[in-house]
Enzyme design. Structure first.
Site, PDB file in Angstrom:
ATOM      1  N   HIS A  91       0.785  -1.182  -0.109  1.00  0.00           N
ATOM      2  CA  HIS A  91       0.106   0.575  -0.487  1.00  0.00           C
ATOM      3  C   HIS A  91       0.803   1.286  -0.104  1.00  0.00           C
ATOM      4  O   HIS A  91       1.850   0.960   0.857  1.00  0.00           O
ATOM      5  CB  HIS A  91      -1.280   0.367   0.981  1.00  0.00           C
ATOM      6  CG  HIS A  91      -1.934   1.269   1.205  1.00  0.00           C
ATOM      7  ND1 HIS A  91      -2.842   1.302   0.412  1.00  0.00           N
ATOM      8  CD2 HIS A  91      -1.477   2.461   1.853  1.00  0.00           C
ATOM      9  CE1 HIS A  91      -3.683   2.372   0.879  1.00  0.00           C
ATOM     10  NE2 HIS A  91      -2.768   3.085   1.566  1.00  0.00           N
ATOM     11  N   ASP A 116     -14.978   2.022   7.187  1.00  0.00           N
ATOM     12  CA  ASP A 116     -14.581   3.184   6.840  1.00  0.00           C
ATOM     13  C   ASP A 116     -15.062   4.264   5.940  1.00  0.00           C
ATOM     14  O   ASP A 116     -14.344   5.570   6.288  1.00  0.00           O
ATOM     15  CB  ASP A 116     -13.290   2.534   6.883  1.00  0.00           C
ATOM     16  CG  ASP A 116     -12.261   3.669   6.099  1.00  0.00           C
ATOM     17  OD1 ASP A 116     -11.663   4.201   6.503  1.00  0.00           O
ATOM     18  OD2 ASP A 116     -11.708   2.931   4.540  1.00  0.00           O
ATOM     19  N   ARG A 161     -14.941  11.955   8.958  1.00  0.00           N
ATOM     20  CA  ARG A 161     -13.712  12.247   9.625  1.00  0.00           C
ATOM     21  C   ARG A 161     -13.871  13.890   8.514  1.00  0.00           C
ATOM     22  O   ARG A 161     -12.747  15.345   8.526  1.00  0.00           O
ATOM     23  CB  ARG A 161     -12.252  11.683   9.214  1.00  0.00           C
ATOM     24  CG  ARG A 161     -12.510  10.797  10.262  1.00  0.00           C
ATOM     25  CD  ARG A 161     -11.418  10.049  10.433  1.00  0.00           C
ATOM     26  NE  ARG A 161     -10.013   9.845   9.482  1.00  0.00           N
ATOM     27  CZ  ARG A 161      -9.026   9.387   8.291  1.00  0.00           C
ATOM     28  NH1 ARG A 161      -9.861   7.936   8.380  1.00  0.00           N
ATOM     29  NH2 ARG A 161      -7.845  10.238   9.044  1.00  0.00           N
ATOM     30  N   SER A 218      -8.068   3.571   9.504  1.00  0.00           N
ATOM     31  CA  SER A 218      -8.464   3.590   7.890  1.00  0.00           C
ATOM     32  C   SER A 218      -7.752   2.507   6.816  1.00  0.00           C
ATOM     33  O   SER A 218      -8.249   1.940   6.209  1.00  0.00           O
ATOM     34  CB  SER A 218      -8.787   4.393   7.302  1.00  0.00           C
ATOM     35  OG  SER A 218      -8.799   5.064   6.250  1.00  0.00           O
ATOM     36  N   LYS A 261      -8.633  -1.894   5.602  1.00  0.00           N
ATOM     37  CA  LYS A 261      -8.472  -2.254   4.547  1.00  0.00           C
ATOM     38  C   LYS A 261      -8.018  -3.118   4.300  1.00  0.00           C
ATOM     39  O   LYS A 261      -8.426  -4.079   2.784  1.00  0.00           O
ATOM     40  CB  LYS A 261      -8.527  -1.123   3.197  1.00  0.00           C
ATOM     41  CG  LYS A 261      -9.852  -0.868   3.552  1.00  0.00           C
ATOM     42  CD  LYS A 261     -10.045   0.902   2.654  1.00  0.00           C
ATOM     43  CE  LYS A 261      -8.593   1.681   3.018  1.00  0.00           C
ATOM     44  NZ  LYS A 261      -9.155   3.573   2.768  1.00  0.00           N
TER      45      LYS A 261
END
Ligand code: URA
Length: 439
Positions: free
Chosen positions: A80, A159, A166, A181, A185
């Site tokens: 990621h 999320d 947020r 968050s 995922k």
């Protein structure tokens, strides 16, 4: 919920049961946004313990589908990136890792604002499908060693709801909330190992190395507490990665890198990321894994894997084999240096916005992309340029897009008499209970 807000506001630790209950009830619509907003703001100021962060990540991950990758044989490794400008590394490292015998079954995102997204880059390849059924996704991974698709199914609805809240309550930039968050995922996506690329600098979400290390430590702890081997690299996003910004331009540069002709910075970061993914998957010590990644480029195997994935997902591989076959932008425009000197800084967010203004990025979620649009940088930080030298070429489908994009780009580039010291591309590496700094 009143009691939980009070507890967090007073800096106390919530129990596992309290966190799970709160997350479930919020997704079910039984906790109003105004109470969750107060809770998020309390987290912003009081933080969360490692245990709270891990439990909440798990609760958010389990709020939707948990992808079960067990029908794909072997270790699966995910990566990621926290996002940036010119970051086309997924298109390079996923085929490298697959060529070394480790499977990559990856869900990626789209770009927004100044940052690009891998799914958009893939869709620049004519015919490429990024939305597959789960069966098709598994079949492509089993056949080619890798598949990259858009986020599908009902992944982490908690999320989605929390992020939207947020976004309007000034609680995005909280390290535990960002970590929850991102990692929820990743946990839901099902891979055994996770490599995090935390980008730092003017084009990144995290502007300082200290904040990036803190975020990385938090995410690595969550991953390890959830039984996934996890590591993070802190990499430079104070300058665009590689020379090409824009969707098909970035695919072209990723392919050049897989052919061994990529720019030095992109090649180095990609080899390091791929090496770390192989390391997490248990392929050996890190230096040996980086060598293995290099070999996958030299042998041409990584490129073959990319071609196989493109074909398996319905894409036209002729543009990969011969980049000249990509559809070209109708117009090109050369940006000239306004004066002589060294390029000492490139505001990377502004470079990304200039590319977006040309049609390569999304101003809003609904913007339509021009895949051929973007920027090719001819010079980067540390190089000396003469007045009138071409610093970059802009590409667009309409000539009148150039003026404003040029202004934005010129504003982003600092030219000075004195050169700056070269910084490393990788600032730090984080594993469980271990931080190695390279700066
Ligand atoms: N990316 C995410 O997915 N979540 C955040 O909170 C920040 C960046």
């Amino acid at each position: 919920m009143y009691d939980l807000i009070m507890k967090k506001r007073n800096g106390e630790e919530l129990s596992e049961q309290e966190i799970r209950h709160m997350t479930q009830e919020y997704v079910a619509g039984n906790i109003p946004d105004y109470q969750m907003s107060a809770f998020l703001m309390s987290v912003y100021f009081k933080g969360m313990t490692d245990k709270e962060t891990s439990v909440m990540t798990d609760a958010v991950a389990r709020s939707g589908d948990m992808v079960d990758l067990s029908s794909i044989e072997g270790i699966k490794v995910d990566k990621h990136s926290t996002g940036g400008v010119g970051d086309k590394t997924t298109l390079i490292i996923a085929p490298i890792v697959a060529a070394c015998g480790v499977k990559v079954a990856k869900m990626s995102g789209r770009g927004l604002g100044h940052t690009g997204g891998t799914v958009d880059k893939m869709e620049a390849i004519p015919g490429m499908r990024t939305s597959l059924t789960q069966e098709e996704f598994f079949e492509v991974v089993n056949k080619t060693g890798l598949s990259v698709i858009g986020q599908s199914g009902n992944i982490t609805p908690a999320d989605k709801k929390l992020y939207a809240l947020r976004d309007v309550t000034a609680t995005i930039d909280s390290i535990p909330l960002i970590a929850i968050s991102i990692m929820s995922k990743k946990l839901a996506a099902g891979s055994d190992c996770i490599l995090l690329d935390v980008k730092t600098g003017s084009g990144a979400f995290m502007k300082t190395i200290e904040d990036s290390i803190a975020l990385a430590e938090c995410m690595v702890a969550i991953g390890e507490n959830s039984g996934r081997r996890t590591a993070a690299l802190i990499t430079d996003m104070d300058i665009p990665l590689g020379n090409n910004i824009g969707n098909s331009l970035e695919v072209i540069e990723a392919v050049a890198t897989l052919k061994g002709n990529g720019p030095k910075d992109l090649t180095e970061v990609s080899l390091s990321l791929a090496g770390n993914m192989l390391y997490l998957a248990g392929k050996g010590e890190l230096p040996a894994c980086i060598e293995m990644a290099k070999e996958a480029i030299v042998s041409g195997k990584a490129l073959e894997n990319l071609i196989a994935m493109v074909e398996a997902q319905g894409g036209d591989s002729s543009v990969i084999k011969d980049s000249d076959k990509f559809e070209k932008a109708a117009f090109a425009y050369e940006v000239k240096a306004p004066r002589s000197g060294y390029i000492t800084h490139m505001n990377t967010e502004a470079c990304g916005i200039a590319s977006m203004m040309l049609g390569a990025g999304r101003e809003t979620k609904d913007s339509i992309l021009d895949y051929a649009a973007g920027i090719i940088l001819k010079h980067k930080v540390g190089e000396y340029i003469q007045e009138g030298d071409v610093i970059a070429t802009l590409y667009a489908s309409e000539e009148d897009l150039f003026k404003a994009a040029e202004l934005k780009f010129i504003e982003a580039v600092t030219i000075a008499k004195q050169n700056v010291e070269k910084e490393p591309l990788i600032f730090a590496r984080i594993e469980k209970d271990k931080v190695e700094k390279y700066i």
